[in-house]
Scaffold this motif. Structure first.
Motif, PDB file in Angstrom:
ATOM      1  N   SER A  63       0.710  -1.351   0.319  1.00 44.28           N
ATOM      2  CA  SER A  63      -0.364  -0.070  -0.174  1.00 44.28           C
ATOM      3  C   SER A  63       0.792   1.066  -0.243  1.00 44.28           C
ATOM      4  CB  SER A  63      -0.942  -0.345   1.449  1.00 44.28           C
ATOM      5  OG  SER A  63       0.224   0.023   2.304  1.00 44.28           O
ATOM      6  N   SER A  64       0.498   2.571  -0.614  1.00 43.52           N
ATOM      7  CA  SER A  64       0.923   3.428  -0.387  1.00 43.52           C
ATOM      8  C   SER A  64       0.355   4.597  -0.636  1.00 43.52           C
ATOM      9  CB  SER A  64       1.801   3.356  -2.163  1.00 43.52           C
ATOM     10  OG  SER A  64       1.230   3.436  -3.144  1.00 43.52           O
ATOM     11  N   ARG A  65       0.652   5.947  -1.237  1.00 40.97           N
ATOM     12  CA  ARG A  65      -0.489   7.150  -0.628  1.00 40.97           C
ATOM     13  C   ARG A  65       0.147   7.816  -2.267  1.00 40.97           C
ATOM     14  NH1 ARG A  65      -2.484   4.668   2.999  1.00 40.97           N
ATOM     15  NH2 ARG A  65      -3.148   5.424   4.787  1.00 40.97           N
ATOM     16  N   LEU A  66      -0.549   8.361  -2.926  1.00 42.86           N
ATOM     17  CA  LEU A  66      -0.177   8.872  -4.141  1.00 42.86           C
ATOM     18  C   LEU A  66      -1.119  10.416  -3.940  1.00 42.86           C
ATOM     19  CD1 LEU A  66       0.412   8.869  -7.171  1.00 42.86           C
ATOM     20  CD2 LEU A  66      -1.585   7.797  -7.600  1.00 42.86           C
ATOM     21  N   MET A  67      -0.226  11.439  -4.560  1.00 39.06           N
ATOM     22  CA  MET A  67      -0.743  12.572  -4.927  1.00 39.06           C
ATOM     23  C   MET A  67      -0.131  12.590  -6.648  1.00 39.06           C
ATOM     24  SD  MET A  67      -0.174  14.793  -1.612  1.00 39.06           S
ATOM     25  CE  MET A  67      -0.158  16.273  -1.827  1.00 39.06           C
ATOM     26  N   ALA A  68      -1.134  13.057  -7.016  1.00 35.61           N
ATOM     27  CA  ALA A  68      -1.044  13.617  -8.630  1.00 35.61           C
ATOM     28  C   ALA A  68      -1.320  14.898  -8.714  1.00 35.61           C
ATOM     29  CB  ALA A  68      -1.290  12.272  -9.250  1.00 35.61           C
ATOM     30  N   PHE A 111      -4.885   6.439  -2.207  1.00 36.45           N
ATOM     31  CA  PHE A 111      -4.495   5.421  -1.104  1.00 36.45           C
ATOM     32  C   PHE A 111      -4.328   4.154  -2.593  1.00 36.45           C
ATOM     33  CE2 PHE A 111      -5.132   1.029   0.405  1.00 36.45           C
ATOM     34  CZ  PHE A 111      -4.641   1.658   2.140  1.00 36.45           C
ATOM     35  N   VAL A 112      -2.773   4.216  -2.322  1.00 35.43           N
ATOM     36  CA  VAL A 112      -3.116   2.511  -3.555  1.00 35.43           C
ATOM     37  C   VAL A 112      -2.674   1.347  -3.230  1.00 35.43           C
ATOM     38  CG1 VAL A 112      -1.671   2.641  -5.839  1.00 35.43           C
ATOM     39  CG2 VAL A 112      -2.367   5.034  -5.451  1.00 35.43           C
ATOM     40  N   THR A 113      -3.191   0.547  -3.442  1.00 35.91           N
ATOM     41  CA  THR A 113      -3.051  -1.185  -3.536  1.00 35.91           C
ATOM     42  C   THR A 113      -2.182  -1.830  -4.672  1.00 35.91           C
ATOM     43  OG1 THR A 113      -4.657  -1.087  -1.759  1.00 35.91           O
ATOM     44  CG2 THR A 113      -3.798  -3.378  -2.634  1.00 35.91           C
ATOM     45  N   HIS A 114      -1.046  -2.376  -4.652  1.00 34.87           N
ATOM     46  CA  HIS A 114      -0.399  -2.999  -5.615  1.00 34.87           C
ATOM     47  C   HIS A 114      -0.318  -4.546  -5.116  1.00 34.87           C
ATOM     48  CE1 HIS A 114       1.275   1.193  -7.427  1.00 34.87           C
ATOM     49  NE2 HIS A 114       1.928   0.280  -8.207  1.00 34.87           N
ATOM     50  N   ARG A 115      -0.517  -5.291  -5.911  1.00 31.25           N
ATOM     51  CA  ARG A 115      -1.066  -6.673  -5.659  1.00 31.25           C
ATOM     52  C   ARG A 115       0.564  -6.655  -7.180  1.00 31.25           C
ATOM     53  NH1 ARG A 115      -5.593  -8.922  -5.809  1.00 31.25           N
ATOM     54  NH2 ARG A 115      -5.131 -10.005  -7.962  1.00 31.25           N
ATOM     55  N   LEU A 116       1.561  -7.603  -6.544  1.00 28.90           N
ATOM     56  CA  LEU A 116       3.168  -7.494  -6.924  1.00 28.90           C
ATOM     57  C   LEU A 116       3.793  -9.036  -7.251  1.00 28.90           C
ATOM     58  CD1 LEU A 116       5.001  -4.782  -6.298  1.00 28.90           C
ATOM     59  CD2 LEU A 116       3.765  -4.507  -8.091  1.00 28.90           C
TER      60      LEU A 116
END
Length: 160
Positions: free
Chosen positions: A106-111, A125-130
């Motif tokens: 998980s991470s936070r994103l500002m764009a 709020f971003v979730t990646h399944r890597l």
């Protein structure tokens, strides 16, 4: 397979953001597994992209269609951009399945997106399944939960 180091994960997420900032759509799309999904839910806490409306829910084919549109000079709505930048922060490894090699992050994103004298901000709020792949990762799922996903908004002309 052992869990990846947090630094490896952070480096991957920053590299992904830089590809998007550079509008290198093909290289960014190549980060996904063949069945990888890019998803922007339309409601806070939405748990199913197929039984509920989503802002974006794209598999490989739909990403390819959107990417072709980004590069099509006759796509009037995309003339003059869009350009954007992203800041990835608060990266955290939330889980790792050693058997499958899948790591949930998980991470936070500002764009920010700029197009035709207008700048639009996005916070998420971003979730990646890597999935581990050749010393790096591939994206099986990227879920971008916009802070204001249920607000009225115009088009999102940028991958976040």
């Amino acid at each position: 397979m052992t869990a990846p180091d947090l630094r490896q994960v952070e480096d991957f997420l920053v590299a992904e953001a830089r590809l998007l900032d550079a509008r290198d759509w093909a290289a960014w799309n190549a980060l996904f597994t063949p069945d990888g999904i890019y998803w922007l839910p339309a409601a806070p806490g939405q748990d199913d992209p197929l039984r509920h409306v989503s802002l974006i829910h794209e598999d490989a084919l739909l990403r390819e269609v959107r990417i072709r549109r980004f590069t099509d000079s006759s796509a009037f709505s995309l003339q003059g951009g869009p350009r954007g930048w992203r800041i990835v922060a608060n990266v955290r490894i939330d889980g790792h399945d050693a058997a499958s090699g899948v790591t949930t992050v998980s991470s936070r994103l500002m764009a920010a997106e700029y197009q035709r004298d207008r700048t639009t901000r996005f916070e998420a709020f971003v979730t990646h399944r890597l999935v581990a792949a050749e010393g790096s990762f591939r994206i099986a799922l990227k879920r971008v939960e916009l802070l204001d996903c249920d607000a009225a908004r115009g088009d999102i002309n940028l991958y976040l």
